[in-house]
Design a protein around this motif. Structure first.
Motif, PDB file in Angstrom:
ATOM      1  N   THR A  20     -17.870   3.218   6.016  1.00  0.00           N
ATOM      2  CA  THR A  20     -18.833   3.568   5.684  1.00  0.00           C
ATOM      3  C   THR A  20     -19.575   2.072   6.022  1.00  0.00           C
ATOM      4  O   THR A  20     -20.660   2.114   6.106  1.00  0.00           O
ATOM      5  CB  THR A  20     -19.256   3.856   4.023  1.00  0.00           C
ATOM      6  N   GLY A  21     -18.934   1.219   6.091  1.00  0.00           N
ATOM      7  CA  GLY A  21     -19.640  -0.088   6.427  1.00  0.00           C
ATOM      8  C   GLY A  21     -20.225  -0.816   5.271  1.00  0.00           C
ATOM      9  O   GLY A  21     -21.807  -1.228   5.323  1.00  0.00           O
ATOM     10  N   SER A  22     -20.380  -0.320   3.841  1.00  0.00           N
ATOM     11  CA  SER A  22     -20.958  -0.378   3.340  1.00  0.00           C
ATOM     12  C   SER A  22     -20.723  -0.326   1.482  1.00  0.00           C
ATOM     13  O   SER A  22     -19.833   0.669   1.731  1.00  0.00           O
ATOM     14  CB  SER A  22     -23.059   0.429   2.729  1.00  0.00           C
ATOM     15  N   PHE A  23     -20.904  -0.717   0.354  1.00  0.00           N
ATOM     16  CA  PHE A  23     -20.032  -0.994  -0.751  1.00  0.00           C
ATOM     17  C   PHE A  23     -21.171   0.443  -1.208  1.00  0.00           C
ATOM     18  O   PHE A  23     -20.064   0.937  -1.930  1.00  0.00           O
ATOM     19  CB  PHE A  23     -20.382  -1.976  -1.989  1.00  0.00           C
ATOM     20  N   SER A  57     -21.815 -13.037   7.262  1.00  0.00           N
ATOM     21  CA  SER A  57     -22.821 -12.021   7.926  1.00  0.00           C
ATOM     22  C   SER A  57     -23.176 -10.486   7.279  1.00  0.00           C
ATOM     23  O   SER A  57     -23.348 -10.422   6.353  1.00  0.00           O
ATOM     24  CB  SER A  57     -22.126 -11.591   9.693  1.00  0.00           C
ATOM     25  N   LYS A  58     -24.480 -10.528   8.149  1.00  0.00           N
ATOM     26  CA  LYS A  58     -25.231  -9.184   6.871  1.00  0.00           C
ATOM     27  C   LYS A  58     -24.833  -8.183   7.308  1.00  0.00           C
ATOM     28  O   LYS A  58     -24.580  -7.136   5.982  1.00  0.00           O
ATOM     29  CB  LYS A  58     -26.661  -9.040   7.700  1.00  0.00           C
TER      30      LYS A  58
END
Length: 287
Positions: A20-23, A57-58
């Motif tokens: 997902t690229g997201s916690f 990085s962001k």
């Protein structure tokens, strides 16, 4: 050296974050808060003594160690889930009628099916291969319990199993001409590959002519290999006698292609559900 054990929950959490690229998104998918996900990832990194995510990085990304771990984690989870299904579900039985597009995992499918039969000997598989435009009517008439075909082949509800790029292909030893109209090799309408090919060429204002209409992917592959024209195929169907069309032909770019699982979820079918879970677990090991 002290043995390191990796918890399944940690690995599942790690895979969700990587995908997902997201916690936050990962937490929603597995029922954890963002802080809960962070704790599991931190514990996993501590246990391995490696950093698996770049956090400078962001955009969240994997380190080299993280990419290697992701490959192993996918296989571990697939085997784990397969074992859980095997020993916690009751022994399913009955006949299962399956329709498969003839370019779906051609090299791996026999092994996958053989393993399934060994694990579930009471399920009798009846498998029919072909193209989606022929398999879908059989499913709609109740002659097949499930179909694996191109998502565009079916207008009802379906579940995406895999995605792969489409490619313009020519014969490995052929020298395609630049002149128009371009010679096309295609399946009959309403084949989605044919539609994508003709519509993309029309949009690019390229003239074309279908010189060969086949009845199966094998027909298309043979005709293209013989130099009768060019065609569109999924990456997995680009066999040894074929190659991607040369860039000098200036052919339009093609979209990704989705392979979908088509079932009637309103109908109860234990054998089908067991097979679907098994197939999805096997596909996870290939990602």
């Amino acid at each position: 050296m002290m043995q390191v054990n990796l918890d399944i929950d940690m690995l599942r959490c790690f895979v969700e974050v990587a995908q997902t690229g997201s916690f936050t998104k990962a937490g929603k998918n597995i029922g954890l808060t963002q802080s809960g996900v962070s704790v599991k990832i931190r514990r996993l990194e501590d246990r391995l003594s490696r950093q698996i995510f770049n956090r400078k990085s962001k955009k969240l990304s994997l380190t080299l160690d993280g990419e290697i771990l992701l490959e192993h984690a996918g296989r571990i989870l697939a085997v784990h889930d397969e074992a859980v299904i095997r020993f916690t579900r009751p022994q399913a039985s009955g006949e299962l009628r399956i329709g498969l597009i003839d370019y779906f995992l051609p090299e791996l499918l026999p092994t996958i099916l053989s393993k399934f039969r060994k694990q579930y000997p009471n399920i009798h598989l009846k498998i029919q291969t072909g193209v989606g435009i022929n398999l879908i009517p059989l499913f709609e008439n109740g002659e097949l319990d499930l179909v694996v075909a191109g998502k565009d082949s079916y207008h009802g509800r379906s579940r995406v199993l895999a995605r792969e790029p489409l490619a313009w292909v020519v014969g490995k030893d052929s020298d395609p001409a630049m002149e128009e109209p371009l010679n096309l090799v295609a399946l009959p309408s309403p084949c989605s590959f044919r539609k994508i090919a003709t519509e993309s060429l029309d949009k690019a204002k390229r003239k074309w002519e279908v010189l060969f209409t086949g009845t199966s992917i094998a027909n298309i592959q043979a005709a293209v290999q013989a130099g009768m024209g060019l065609s569109i195929l999924p990456q997995g169907a680009v066999t040894e006698g074929l190659r991607k069309a040369p860039s000098q032909l200036g052919l339009p770019e093609l979209p990704m292609y989705s392979i979908a699982l088509i079932i009637d979820e309103q109908k109860s079918n234990e054998a089908r559900d067991v097979f679907v879970s098994y197939l999805e677990a096997e596909l996870n090991t290939l990602r």
